[in-house]
Scaffold this active site. Structure first.
Site, PDB file in Angstrom:
ATOM      1  N   GLY A 268       0.924  -1.078  -0.029  1.00 25.24           N
ATOM      2  CA  GLY A 268      -0.031  -0.078   0.030  1.00 25.24           C
ATOM      3  C   GLY A 268       0.761   1.367  -0.112  1.00 25.24           C
ATOM      4  O   GLY A 268       0.432   2.601  -0.651  1.00 25.24           O
ATOM      5  N   HIS A 332     -16.442  11.148 -13.919  1.00 28.14           N
ATOM      6  CA  HIS A 332     -15.733  11.338 -15.538  1.00 28.14           C
ATOM      7  C   HIS A 332     -14.469  12.303 -15.449  1.00 28.14           C
ATOM      8  O   HIS A 332     -14.169  13.196 -14.731  1.00 28.14           O
ATOM      9  CB  HIS A 332     -16.811  12.040 -16.334  1.00 28.14           C
ATOM     10  CG  HIS A 332     -17.354  13.331 -15.766  1.00 28.14           C
ATOM     11  ND1 HIS A 332     -16.778  14.511 -16.176  1.00 28.14           N
ATOM     12  CD2 HIS A 332     -18.248  13.639 -14.959  1.00 28.14           C
ATOM     13  CE1 HIS A 332     -17.081  15.378 -15.765  1.00 28.14           C
ATOM     14  NE2 HIS A 332     -18.240  15.081 -14.888  1.00 28.14           N
ATOM     15  N   HIS A 341      -2.699   6.310  -4.551  1.00 25.62           N
ATOM     16  CA  HIS A 341      -3.624   5.666  -3.660  1.00 25.62           C
ATOM     17  C   HIS A 341      -4.832   6.168  -3.528  1.00 25.62           C
ATOM     18  O   HIS A 341      -4.766   7.071  -2.601  1.00 25.62           O
ATOM     19  CB  HIS A 341      -2.815   4.726  -2.519  1.00 25.62           C
ATOM     20  CG  HIS A 341      -3.722   3.611  -1.838  1.00 25.62           C
ATOM     21  ND1 HIS A 341      -2.969   3.180  -0.922  1.00 25.62           N
ATOM     22  CD2 HIS A 341      -4.822   3.330  -1.829  1.00 25.62           C
ATOM     23  CE1 HIS A 341      -3.830   2.072  -0.488  1.00 25.62           C
ATOM     24  NE2 HIS A 341      -4.962   2.376  -1.087  1.00 25.62           N
TER      25      HIS A 341
END
Length: 423
Positions: A268, A332, A341
């Site tokens: 991560g 969008h 992340h």
């Protein structure tokens, strides 16, 4: 209590009653199979039962016995007949299995018994499906049947093992009756029957890192019908062990002995993920969970993870080795640069730009059009209403940059000798 004392009695009594009540139907089906498909009427095959013990399961035959010039059976779609297909869709071919139930080899409800040759391919977790008697019907049968991937079927089987109860069995039996009249999922698209399970024929992928995030990556790959062959991690205590039913082979440096091997960095920490991706010579794979929703116009770079429940809307561009975590929402025309992340339940409105190696905390929100610079960290549940300069930590509603997030750069031998343990 139910599985240990009552389930076997319930199976034997109900199976015996069903055999008596359905005996006219069974007799008619016997005559039809004999007339249309010929002898033998029954299809008897070795299957794996409880604790891995084999038994012979009995079904009505649904396919012809046609073979090629060498004596090898022709493909299933060639041997399948309209009558046989009807038996399968209505599950009438399964009725002789009531005999297996009375014998104690099967239960009315449980994971479907599979071929003994599959035993060598199960992970330890998947093999737990054999902790109970196999069933005539089961949890995976009412949740997709053969339209499911193998990994999804096994996950449902293990869930049943952990949650079996009398009420659950009744629900499964009732829904099975409904499935008889709504026979969806009898086969996978392009197949007359379920394709053979053979993990060795699947692409084998190495996972880098054995921390909590690796579980999400491995589960995503399994749901995508990919085979995770090994994990590499720099923690010596894990070497030779299994993590999430996958063997930990050794340190990450060992992966360099396999140039071009398919792999994904399951760590991560953005900086660690970047350093490993730039250092290792691997064929990076992209992991996209089938329960994510991604517009056809979205561009996704290699090595990126899109977890379950994530939604990515049209004309969004995502870089390499990005994490779009569980139930994150990206609207969008967004741009997410490499090694960023987006944490679980984070939400990006339209036109947002996330810089390289930045992290958007769990439950955080970005209003339309804001730009977050490179190497930033946005706190959990924060709301970004204005641009955030690079190398910043920002928290609050609205989010405000508190201090610099510039990290010292590793140089020389220090960088070369870095250990990358599970993160």
């Amino acid at each position: 209590m139910y599985s240990a004392y009552f389930k076997r009695t319930f199976d034997a009594v109900v199976a015996s009653l069903l055999l008596v009540v359905l005996s006219p139907v069974i007799a008619i089906l016997y005559a039809l199979v004999r007339q249309i498909l010929g002898a033998p009427v029954f299809f008897v095959q070795e299957r794996t039962g409880k604790n891995g013990k084999s038994f012979h399961m009995v079904k009505f035959r649904t396919m012809k016995s046609s073979v090629d010039a060498s004596g090898k059976p022709l493909p299933d779609e060639v041997r399948m007949t309209k009558f046989g297909n009807f038996l399968r869709k209505a599950s009438l071919d399964e009725l002789p299995e009531l005999i297996n139930v009375i014998r104690g080899q099967m239960s009315l409800v449980g994971p479907r018994p599979l071929l003994p040759q599959y035993l060598k391919f199960y992970t330890p977790e998947q093999n737990r499906r054999h902790d109970v008697l196999p069933g005539v019907t089961g949890w995976s049968q009412i949740n997709g049947r053969n339209s499911l991937s193998w990994s999804a079927k096994f996950e449902l089987d293990v869930w049943y093992v952990d949650n079996q109860s009398f009420l659950l069995d009744l629900i499964i039996l009732l829904k099975t009756v409904f499935r008889v009249f709504n026979p969806a999922g009898v086969s996978q698209d392009g197949h007359a029957t379920m394709p053979l399970f053979d993990q060795k024929s699947s692409s084998q992928i190495a996972v880098i890192g054995a921390g909590g995030h690796a579980k999400v990556v491995i589960e995503t790959l399994r749901h995508s019908q990919e085979f995770v062959s090994a994990i590499f991690d720099d923690n010596p205590a894990l070497w030779g062990q299994t993590f999430f039913a996958v063997p930990v082979t050794g340190p990450i440096s060992k992966l360099t002995e396999l140039p071009g091997h398919k792999a994904i960095v399951a760590i991560g920490n953005n900086d660690t993920r970047r350093e490993l991706a730039e250092k290792l010579n691997c064929q990076w794979v992209t992991a996209i969970h089938p329960l994510s929703i991604i517009s056809d116009s979205v561009e996704i770079g290699t090595g990126t993870l899109v977890a379950a429940g994530a939604v990515i809307q049209p004309d969004t561009k995502i870089g390499e080795h990005v994490i779009i975590n569980t139930s994150a929402s990206v609207d969008h025309d967004c741009r997410i640069d490499s090694f960023a992340h987006i944490c679980p339940n984070a939400s990006l409105a339209g036109g947002v730009h996330i810089g390289k190696c930045s992290l958007l905390g769990t439950g955080s929100t970005c209003i339309p059009g804001v730009r977050i610079g490179a190497n930033c960290q946005i706190g959990a549940a924060s709301v970004v209403t204005r641009d955030i300069p690079e190398n910043s930590i920002a928290i609050g509603i609205p989010a405000r940059a508190l201090k610099s997030n510039i990290l010292p750069q590793k140089q020389g031998k220090a960088a070369e000798q870095t250990d990358y343990k599970a993160a």
